[in-house]
Design an enzyme around this catalytic site. Structure first.
Site, short mmCIF file in Angstrom:
data_model
loop_
_atom_site.label_atom_id
_atom_site.label_comp_id
_atom_site.label_asym_id
_atom_site.label_seq_id
_atom_site.Cartn_x
_atom_site.Cartn_y
_atom_site.Cartn_z
N GLY A 100 0.82 -1.21 0.00
CA GLY A 100 0.00 0.00 0.00
C GLY A 100 0.85 1.26 0.00
CB THR A 101 0.17 4.78 -0.96
OG1 THR A 101 -1.15 4.84 -0.41
CG2 THR A 101 0.08 4.51 -2.45
CB THR A 102 3.95 6.12 2.58
OG1 THR A 102 4.82 5.41 1.71
CG2 THR A 102 4.61 6.28 3.93
CE LYS B 168 -3.38 5.15 2.22
NZ LYS B 168 -1.95 5.14 1.93
CG ASP C 163 1.75 8.80 -1.47
OD1 ASP C 163 1.21 9.60 -2.24
OD2 ASP C 163 2.45 7.84 -1.85
#
Length: 256
Positions: free
Chosen positions: A35-37, A67, A52
């Site tokens: 997954g993105t940070t 998110k 992000d």
């Protein structure tokens, strides 16, 4: 061909391998790493959550990617991993927060909510016919003027942090935290630190279109998501500061 060391032991969540591992839980952790940070920073004045949310296509509306979540007035969460799993966990957390408010006539403690959520995560590692959640959460909040920041794991483990990151850029972000974090950060300093960490994790591809930031200040204890203009202003200041530091370093190297 399946490796011999985990042949058959990853077929069900209830089966341990001979060396004491649950492969399905480890696979869930890999889903989080893809997954993105997402980032959380605790400071004396409050909590900063940053994510992000880069898209894989220019056709995707970035506003539809969520998110950062408000759990209760005083608690927020940042997620990484499978989006649908994260949404289910957030809904459960919101229900637990409201049950506590109705039962005890007071907001839920941040650590209590985190433990309740991890109790549910652990159940999904111990029962046949289910799979672990492929998502991790950073849960931050303010209760009785105390700032708390926790990270959950698909196994149900719970760890409290001063600053932490989950997702594909975790290693790069944690390096920034270990170098630059201090216990006396202000909210603005914490936001700047979070942006620097995301900037490093995304290999310097940081804009207000792909970064969201939420703040829970100690003075009022309310979850507030920053506007796009405010995020852009913070990013501009951080990038300008980074450029100045790079210029100074290049001048020093030339002098040497």
């Amino acid at each position: 061909m399946q490796p011999l060391q985990n042949a058959g032991y990853d077929r069900a969540i209830t089966v341990f391998s001979p060396d004491g591992r649950l492969f399905q839980v480890e696979y869930a952790r890999e889903a989080v790493k893809r997954g993105t940070t997402s980032i959380g920073v605790k400071c004396p004045d409050g909590i900063v959550l940053a994510v992000d949310k880069r898209t894989t296509s220019t056709l995707v509306e970035s506003s539809s990617i969520e998110k950062l979540f408000k759990i209760d007035e005083h608690i927020g969460a940042a997620t990484s991993g499978l989006v649908a799993d994260a949404r289910a966990l957030v809904e459960r957390a919101r229900v637990e927060a409201q049950i506590n408010k109705i039962t005890y006539s007071e907001p839920i403690r941040v650590d209590t909510l985190s433990k309740k959520l991890c109790d549910m995560l652990q159940l999904y590692t111990q029962n046949g016919g289910v799979r672990p959640f492929g998502s991790a959460l950073i849960i931050g909040g303010v209760y009785n003027e105390k700032c708390k920041l926790f990270e959950t794991d698909p196994s149900g483990a719970l760890i409290e942090y001063k600053a932490t990151a989950i997702g594909s850029g975790r290693s790069a972000a944690m390096e920034i935290f270990e170098e630059e974090y201090s216990d006396d950060l202000s909210i603005d300093d914490a936001i700047a630190l979070a942006i620097r960490a995301i900037n490093e994790a995304t290999e310097h591809d940081t804009t207000s279109d792909n970064v969201e930031i939420a703040v829970i200040k100690k003075e009022d204890g309310n979850y507030v998501k920053l506007s796009k203009d405010d995020v852009a202003s913070y990013i501009e200041d951080v990038l300008a500061e980074n450029e100045e530091e790079e210029v100074e370093e290049s001048q020093e190297s030339e002098e040497e």
